[in-house]
Motif scaffolding. Structure first.
Motif, PDB file in Angstrom:
ATOM      1  N   LEU A   1       5.069  -6.151  -6.266  1.00  0.00           N
ATOM      2  CA  LEU A   1       3.725  -6.098  -5.690  1.00  0.00           C
ATOM      3  C   LEU A   1       2.978  -4.863  -6.166  1.00  0.00           C
ATOM      4  O   LEU A   1       1.815  -4.942  -6.599  1.00  0.00           O
ATOM      5  N   SER A   2       3.654  -3.713  -6.124  1.00  0.00           N
ATOM      6  CA  SER A   2       3.032  -2.455  -6.537  1.00  0.00           C
ATOM      7  C   SER A   2       2.675  -2.467  -8.012  1.00  0.00           C
ATOM      8  O   SER A   2       1.593  -2.014  -8.413  1.00  0.00           O
TER       9      SER A   2
ATOM     10  N   ARG B   1       6.355   8.340  -4.561  1.00  0.00           N
ATOM     11  CA  ARG B   1       5.457   8.056  -5.680  1.00  0.00           C
ATOM     12  C   ARG B   1       4.386   7.040  -5.271  1.00  0.00           C
ATOM     13  O   ARG B   1       3.207   7.193  -5.612  1.00  0.00           O
ATOM     14  N   MET B   2       4.796   6.010  -4.544  1.00  0.00           N
ATOM     15  CA  MET B   2       3.824   5.009  -4.102  1.00  0.00           C
ATOM     16  C   MET B   2       2.837   5.594  -3.099  1.00  0.00           C
ATOM     17  O   MET B   2       1.637   5.301  -3.141  1.00  0.00           O
TER      18      MET B   2
ATOM     19  N   ALA C   1      -5.283   4.776  -5.920  1.00  0.00           N
ATOM     20  CA  ALA C   1      -5.640   3.362  -6.044  1.00  0.00           C
ATOM     21  C   ALA C   1      -6.226   3.115  -7.428  1.00  0.00           C
ATOM     22  O   ALA C   1      -6.983   3.942  -7.942  1.00  0.00           O
ATOM     23  N   PRO C   2      -5.890   2.001  -8.058  1.00  0.00           N
ATOM     24  CA  PRO C   2      -6.407   1.722  -9.402  1.00  0.00           C
ATOM     25  C   PRO C   2      -7.899   1.436  -9.370  1.00  0.00           C
ATOM     26  O   PRO C   2      -8.420   0.876  -8.407  1.00  0.00           O
TER      27      PRO C   2
ATOM     28  N   LEU D   1      -6.986  -0.378  -1.051  1.00  0.00           N
ATOM     29  CA  LEU D   1      -5.868  -0.364  -1.981  1.00  0.00           C
ATOM     30  C   LEU D   1      -5.039   0.908  -1.826  1.00  0.00           C
ATOM     31  O   LEU D   1      -3.814   0.886  -1.975  1.00  0.00           O
ATOM     32  N   GLN D   2      -5.727   2.011  -1.518  1.00  0.00           N
ATOM     33  CA  GLN D   2      -5.009   3.258  -1.294  1.00  0.00           C
ATOM     34  C   GLN D   2      -4.048   3.125  -0.110  1.00  0.00           C
ATOM     35  O   GLN D   2      -2.897   3.546  -0.160  1.00  0.00           O
ATOM     36  N   TRP D   3      -4.534   2.490   0.954  1.00  0.00           N
ATOM     37  CA  TRP D   3      -3.694   2.288   2.124  1.00  0.00           C
ATOM     38  C   TRP D   3      -2.582   1.280   1.842  1.00  0.00           C
ATOM     39  O   TRP D   3      -1.481   1.381   2.401  1.00  0.00           O
TER      40      TRP D   3
END
Length: 211
Positions: free
Chosen positions: A28-29, A89-90, A95-96, A185-187
């Motif tokens: 998913l990541s 790291r995640m 966020a992309p 996305l950051q969350w």
């Protein structure tokens, strides 16, 4: 191997594969961060790891390794530390950017190799997988028939199902990028990181049956 036995095995494997685990979170990541190209590298690494573990079990080494407390604990500690590191790291990853995430230009080989090695390391440092396969696969093996071919079939079926589920997770990640805001996305990244920490904590507290 009877057809009904193989069907039951496939159904059980599908249920187990759908349950979120570290390789699913990585798929998913990777889908979120780098699209299907990076996710495909990670999925290849996870599948390679499963192939190694299943091969070890088929050769009869799974029970020997599982019986060694020192080897088991060393593998468990390595798995806990690695999952915790991946979680960090995640959690800290940015966020992309939407335009970058949906661009046609895929990741380079370096990013793909990193994704492959991360998933491979997760698969190989999870002692629960070793014990699971050592206990799970023999239940579907006919001891009165050649076992090598049966383990080959069971391994291929599991890896095929697991790969399909990881592709679904990765595909969901690529679609999430299109619909969620950068803050969301950051969350989501933080949520994946927290999931890794939960899995690391569960592995740290887990003990082998009879220990």
């Amino acid at each position: 191997m009877a057809a009904d036995t193989l069907a039951l095995y496939a159904l059980t494997s599908a249920i187990l594969a759908i349950t979120p685990g570290p390789t699913m979170l990585l798929a998913l990541s990777n889908g979120i961060a780098g699209g299907m190209r990076r996710a495909a590298w990670g999925i290849a690494g996870a599948s390679l790891g499963s192939t190694v573990v299943i091969s070890v079990v088929a050769l009869g080494l799974g029970s020997i390794l599982a019986a060694s407390r020192w080897v088991f604990d060393a593998l468990r500690v390595a798995g806990v530390l690695y999952l915790a590191w991946l979680g960090l790291r995640m959690w800290r990853s940015a966020a992309p950017d939407l335009r970058t995430a949906i661009a046609a230009t895929p990741d380079g080989p370096a990013q793909g190799s990193k994704a492959l090695l991360r998933s491979l390391a997760v698969a190989l440092t999870n002692p629960k997988a070793l014990l699971f396969f050592a206990a799970f696969l023999p239940q579907f093996v006919d001891v009165h028939a050649p076992q090598a071919a049966q383990y080959l079939v069971l391994g291929c079926v599991f890896i095929a199902i697991d790969t399909a589920v990881m592709l679904a997770y990765a595909g969901a990640g690529t679609q999430v990028v299109r619909w969620l805001s950068k803050r969301s996305l950051q969350w989501l990244n933080k949520g994946c990181g927290a999931g890794m920490w939960l899995l690391a904590g569960a592995l740290a507290l887990w003990r082998r049956p009879g220990v």
